[in-house]
Design a protein around this motif. Structure first.
Motif, PDB file in Angstrom:
ATOM      1  N   GLY B 211      -5.242   7.473   3.896  1.00  8.45           N
ATOM      2  CA  GLY B 211      -5.997   6.432   3.209  1.00  8.45           C
ATOM      3  C   GLY B 211      -5.413   5.042   3.377  1.00  8.45           C
ATOM      4  N   TYR B 212      -6.256   4.074   3.109  1.00  8.16           N
ATOM      5  CA  TYR B 212      -5.869   2.666   3.247  1.00  8.16           C
ATOM      6  C   TYR B 212      -4.854   2.270   2.174  1.00  8.16           C
ATOM      7  N   ARG B 213      -5.070   2.820   0.946  1.00  8.97           N
ATOM      8  CA  ARG B 213      -4.170   2.485  -0.158  1.00  8.97           C
ATOM      9  C   ARG B 213      -2.727   2.875   0.180  1.00  8.97           C
ATOM     10  N   GLU B 214      -2.577   4.085   0.698  1.00  2.00           N
ATOM     11  CA  GLU B 214      -1.223   4.531   1.067  1.00  2.00           C
ATOM     12  C   GLU B 214      -0.657   3.664   2.193  1.00  2.00           C
ATOM     13  N   LEU B 215      -1.548   3.258   3.109  1.00  2.00           N
ATOM     14  CA  LEU B 215      -1.074   2.417   4.219  1.00  2.00           C
ATOM     15  C   LEU B 215      -0.394   1.169   3.683  1.00  2.00           C
ATOM     16  N   ILE B 216      -1.122   0.446   2.851  1.00  5.52           N
ATOM     17  CA  ILE B 216      -0.609  -0.887   2.471  1.00  5.52           C
ATOM     18  C   ILE B 216       0.403  -0.820   1.332  1.00  5.52           C
ATOM     19  N   LEU B 217       0.404   0.306   0.585  1.00  5.40           N
ATOM     20  CA  LEU B 217       1.382   0.394  -0.513  1.00  5.40           C
ATOM     21  C   LEU B 217       2.617   1.206  -0.140  1.00  5.40           C
ATOM     22  N   GLU B 218       2.475   2.114   0.849  1.00  2.31           N
ATOM     23  CA  GLU B 218       3.615   2.996   1.132  1.00  2.31           C
ATOM     24  C   GLU B 218       4.120   2.928   2.573  1.00  2.31           C
ATOM     25  N   HIS B 219       3.212   2.873   3.541  1.00  2.00           N
ATOM     26  CA  HIS B 219       3.655   2.981   4.940  1.00  2.00           C
ATOM     27  C   HIS B 219       4.063   1.640   5.555  1.00  2.00           C
ATOM     28  N   MET B 220       3.372   0.585   5.197  1.00  2.42           N
ATOM     29  CA  MET B 220       3.735  -0.733   5.752  1.00  2.42           C
ATOM     30  C   MET B 220       4.850  -1.361   4.933  1.00  2.42           C
ATOM     31  N   ARG B 221       5.654  -2.149   5.623  1.00  2.27           N
ATOM     32  CA  ARG B 221       6.759  -2.823   4.936  1.00  2.27           C
ATOM     33  C   ARG B 221       6.316  -4.224   4.530  1.00  2.27           C
ATOM     34  N   PRO B 222       6.991  -4.822   3.573  1.00  5.10           N
ATOM     35  CA  PRO B 222       6.746  -6.252   3.317  1.00  5.10           C
ATOM     36  C   PRO B 222       6.930  -7.021   4.623  1.00  5.10           C
ATOM     37  N   GLY B 223       6.028  -7.944   4.903  1.00  9.46           N
ATOM     38  CA  GLY B 223       6.102  -8.710   6.156  1.00  9.46           C
ATOM     39  C   GLY B 223       5.289  -8.111   7.279  1.00  9.46           C
ATOM     40  N   ASP B 224       4.956  -6.820   7.173  1.00  6.70           N
ATOM     41  CA  ASP B 224       4.051  -6.250   8.165  1.00  6.70           C
ATOM     42  C   ASP B 224       2.638  -6.783   7.903  1.00  6.70           C
ATOM     43  N   TYR B 246      -5.439  -2.391  -5.420  1.00 10.15           N
ATOM     44  CA  TYR B 246      -4.307  -2.161  -4.518  1.00 10.15           C
ATOM     45  C   TYR B 246      -4.138  -3.286  -3.482  1.00 10.15           C
ATOM     46  N   MET B 247      -5.201  -4.078  -3.271  1.00 11.79           N
ATOM     47  CA  MET B 247      -5.058  -5.225  -2.372  1.00 11.79           C
ATOM     48  C   MET B 247      -4.076  -6.243  -2.975  1.00 11.79           C
ATOM     49  N   TRP B 248      -4.276  -6.518  -4.263  1.00 10.85           N
ATOM     50  CA  TRP B 248      -3.388  -7.466  -4.956  1.00 10.85           C
ATOM     51  C   TRP B 248      -1.950  -6.922  -5.000  1.00 10.85           C
ATOM     52  N   GLU B 249      -1.891  -5.614  -5.241  1.00 16.36           N
ATOM     53  CA  GLU B 249      -0.576  -4.975  -5.346  1.00 16.36           C
ATOM     54  C   GLU B 249       0.179  -5.067  -4.004  1.00 16.36           C
ATOM     55  N   ALA B 250      -0.557  -4.796  -2.918  1.00 14.94           N
ATOM     56  CA  ALA B 250       0.063  -4.854  -1.587  1.00 14.94           C
ATOM     57  C   ALA B 250       0.505  -6.279  -1.264  1.00 14.94           C
TER      58      ALA B 250
END
Lengths: 406, 404
Positions: B211-224, B246-250
């Motif tokens: 899922g997209y949520r996991e992508l931006i909250l778990e798999h990508m790093r800050p700065g990615d 989750y957009m705001w959170e990411a």
């Protein structure tokens, strides 16, 4: 089958036989003597109808082009799409400037033509034609372009005959050795294949060649001298007294054609002003567009047309020299260069902007003008490929949860 | 005598006042230095030497009157496809970038470890545009489903080594188009970025279990960077067009959101409501290629114009096209008009009238503004000058001569 019948019935029921309708534009179709407000309807890949009033209800897509000029897709006889180091892709350069047909001016020779065809001609949306270089390896520098031993009229003519649908002539260019070998071999190939030769030549070096001899003794009626407003490749205006040479007039009278071929080095305001004041205009308007000229002089077709208008040509005449005349020069008239019913739907919509605009020549000097021609719509083979102002599409806010809109 | 005194006075001026190019009296917008007023920009060689009010024009070799223009750092487009003789759909950089004021273009993964060096030779080393690159985590690069969906193509060590070897031009790793419903491509790309100390740019197609949520909250790093974030493929807004929490959170955890317009990734029906709710892009970029350049007109200057007409202020648009992308690719020396920096400058006209723009789905946005790049200076050279501001009148050419 039922489905197909249903579709046909739906089409009839809604009375929409046309795919695209250009509504209310000023049509300039010189070959058919049309110079006035007309609607233009496209069906499939063809121009279906040109008439004073075609009801909007008969078309699936309607473009309001009132106040704009609707002209045959422009034809650029001097373009670089292959071989030459500054070659451009045709679609993001020609189609975005109302140009639906380009002739690559000598990028490929008989040895490299099939590669050109596979990599560019066959995969471009633009209609890409070719002037085959008399040099076997094409426009790849002196090793090829000065190599008389590989300028073979019979091989060149054979390749042309094999690909007559896309090769429309021969190019000879950049020959820096003395004598007439390159040019004469190109003309020999032109005779063998029965096609015109486009000439870009060096004079005023130690080549021993003169413009007079070239235009009167070597080139045939129907052959084209490109870069006509240059001062190193052909001398039309005397550098001593500013007069158009008698031999240039004689050459024109015997049918030699003069092509603009603007480029990065071949459009000089002093030469163009002097020649055109004496009535010596280009038979065909072309760009010599490549990676330098597209940036520095911006010599795309609308830019060249604007420059001709700044020198005193009217739009209708400039359109003729960008459609009918080039089509005739490469013997593709009336197949190309008109908006005749039943012809390929290659159409440009041009606008004339008012303001103060700078038009630059090859010496990086500008002439200011108050009008600028720009392409706003291009239709190629019936398909809307460029639409600067989104005339053919609905406002996003009225289109709901839209996917790609038709 | 007077003349002598004058000469003496001129000679006494500091040498830095002899400018190669003086961009005079333009409205300087340089967000990195918080400049937003009328100033002059002076260039010597390939460097910006001074930015200030009323610099002396008398000794400048070329004076460009910029009173009617905004003067900005050369624009930075971090999502382009410029391997012209390489992967399909790629374009030539120079006329597509420089005409838009783009002096730095980052190719987004057209090539991978197998073919990056060829790309470097034929394009990066020869272009006038500064071409940088995200290296595709797929070794074969963007050459179709067969290689792009093949996990055997995902070699972390090789990709990281290539980044290190070409650190001057490779800014990060790209993953794109990957269809299998696992995380191997994203995780490999992030890992290669991690190992090479660079940034990861992600083009993401969500699948069941990925899922997209996991992508931006778990798999990508800050700065990615998630590119294409106004696209149809990722659920950034809900059915009521409200931006997902989750957009705001990411964003809060430092994930960057990049436009990457392209043929499928800028939709007014998504971007307009998101912008109205304050979810603006971190970086504006084009994903320019053979298709997106045609009807959608995904050039940098027109993509910026679209955002201007969707409600961003001009300063916000420029910030997202200069300093933000420079920081995103960790090249803070770019995207500014700081004294001493490389002379990459754009002069932009803000035209008023009735204009219309198409998005990737050909939805139309009508607005009252259009940006047009009039002049581009790259490395101290005027490489684009649509209004002829840096050249003389043709009558100055002198008599017709065969010799330039």
């Amino acid at each position: 089958m039922k489905y197909a019948i249903g579709l046909v019935l739906a089409g009839l029921a809604f009375g929409q036989p046309y795919d695209v309708l250009l509504k209310g534009g000023h049509v300039l179709d010189v070959a058919n003597n049309v110079d006035g407000v007309r609607d233009v309807a496209v069906q499939g890949t063809k121009i279906a109808r040109v008439a004073a009033e075609i009801p909007a209800a008969q078309a699936k897509k309607i473009l309001d082009v009132r106040g704009q000029y609707v002209v045959p897709g422009l034809i650029d006889l001097h373009f670089h799409a292959y071989g030459y180091s500054g070659a451009l892709f045709p679609d993001d350069t020609a189609l975005l400037t109302g140009t639906t047909t380009v002739a690559d001016a000598g990028g490929a020779g008989y040895r490299t033509f099939e590669d050109f065809k596979k990599k560019i001609i066959d995969v471009s949306s633009t209609r890409v034609l070719a002037l085959l270089n008399i040099a076997g390896n094409g426009m790849t520098g002196a090793a090829s372009e000065d190599n008389v031993a590989d300028m073979l009229p019979d091989k060149t003519a054979e390749t042309i005959r094999q690909y007559r649908d896309v090769i429309v002539g021969i190019k000879v260019a950049h020959f820096s050795k003395p004598g007439w070998d390159a040019l004469k071999r190109a003309v020999d190939a032109g005779r063998l294949a029965d096609v015109p030769v486009m000439v870009d030549d060096k004079i005023f070096t130690n080549t021993g060649r003169t413009s007079r001899e070239k235009l009167l003794d070597v080139m045939r009626p129907g052959d084209l001298h490109t870069h006509m407003f240059n001062d190193r490749q052909v001398e039309i205006v005397s550098r001593f007294n500013g007069k158009v040479h008698e031999y240039a007039m004689q050459a024109r009278a015997r049918g030699v054609l003069f092509d603009l071929g603007h480029g990065g080095g071949s459009f000089l305001w002093p030469v163009a002003v002097s020649a055109t004041k004496q009535g010596f205009w280009p038979d065909t308007i072309s760009t010599d567009l490549h990676s330098t000229s597209i940036l520095m002089q911006q010599s795309d077709m609308p830019n060249c047309i604007s420059k001709m208008m700044l020198l005193g040509m009217d739009l209708k005449d400039a359109v003729a020299r960008s459609t009918v005349n080039p089509a005739k020069a490469i013997r593709r008239f009336p197949e190309l260069g008109t908006l005749g019913e039943g012809k390929s739907a290659d159409i440009a919509v041009l606008t004339i902007r008012d303001g103060v605009f700078a038009f630059k020549d090859s010496w990086d000097k500008k002439m200011l003008g108050s009008k600028k021609v720009e392409a706003v719509v291009t239709i190629r083979n019936g398909k809307l490929v460029f639409d600067a102002d989104g005339r053919g599409f609905p406002e996003w806010s009225t289109a709901g949860n839209y996917e790609v809109l038709p | 005598m007077k003349l002598l005194v004058f000469l003496f006075a001129a000679a006494a001026l500091p040498g830095a006042d002899i400018y190669d190019i003086l961009v005079k009296n333009g409205h300087v917008l340089d967000p990195a230095n918080k400049r937003n007023s009328r100033m002059d920009v002076a260039i010597v060689g390939n460097k910006i030497v001074r930015v200030g009010k009323e610099l002396p024009a008398s000794q400048a070799r070329t004076v460009i009157e910029a009173g009617e223009y905004y003067v900005t750092p050369g624009l930075i487009d971090i999502h382009t496809h410029f391997d012209a003789q390489g992967a399909s759909l790629n374009l030539n950089p120079d006329h597509n970038a420089l005409r838009s004021g783009v002096t730095t273009a980052v190719d987004a993964g057209s090539s991978g470890a197998d073919n990056f060096e060829a790309f470097r030779r034929r394009v990066i080393n020869r272009a006038h545009t500064r071409v940088l690159a995200f290296l595709n985590i797929v070794a074969a690069g963007m050459y179709g489903t067969k290689v792009e969906d093949d996990p055997k193509q995902l070699n972390v060590e090789r990709a990281a080594a290539m980044v290190k070897q070409h650190r001057d031009v490779i800014v990060g790793i790209k993953t794109a188009h990957y269809q299998p419903a696992d995380w191997i491509a994203v995780d490999s790309a992030v890992k290669a970025a991690e190992q090479s100390g660079s940034v990861c740019m992600v083009d993401f197609h969500p699948k069941p279990g990925r899922g997209y949520r996991e992508l931006i909250l778990e798999h990508m790093r800050p700065g990615d960077i998630h590119t294409h974030f106004y696209g149809r493929l990722t659920p950034q807004i809900d059915g009521d067009r409200k931006v997902q929490p989750y957009m705001w959170e990411a964003r809060k955890r430092g994930v960057l959101f990049d436009v990457g317009h392209g043929s499928g990734s800028l939709w007014f029906r998504i971007a307009v409501p998101a912008i109205q709710q304050g979810f603006l892009p971190d970086t504006i970029s084009t994903d320019i290629h053979k298709n997106s350049v045609m009807l959608p007109r995904a050039t940098m200057i027109l993509t910026m114009s679209k955002f201007l007409n969707m409600g961003l202020a001009l300063e916000q648009v420029i910030e997202r096209s200069t300093v933000n992308p420079a920081k995103a690719i960790r090249r803070p020396e770019l995207g500014t008009l700081s004294e001493g920096s490389v002379a990459d400058v754009a002069m932009i006209a803000l035209e008023k009238g009735k204009f219309a723009y198409l998005d990737s789905g050909f939805g139309k946005l009508t607005g009252d503004s259009r940006l047009r790049c009039a002049v581009t200076i790259r490395n101290g050279q005027v490489v684009w000058d649509e209004d002829g501001l840096s050249v003389g009148d043709w009558k100055e050419t002198g008599p017709y001569s065969n010799f330039k």
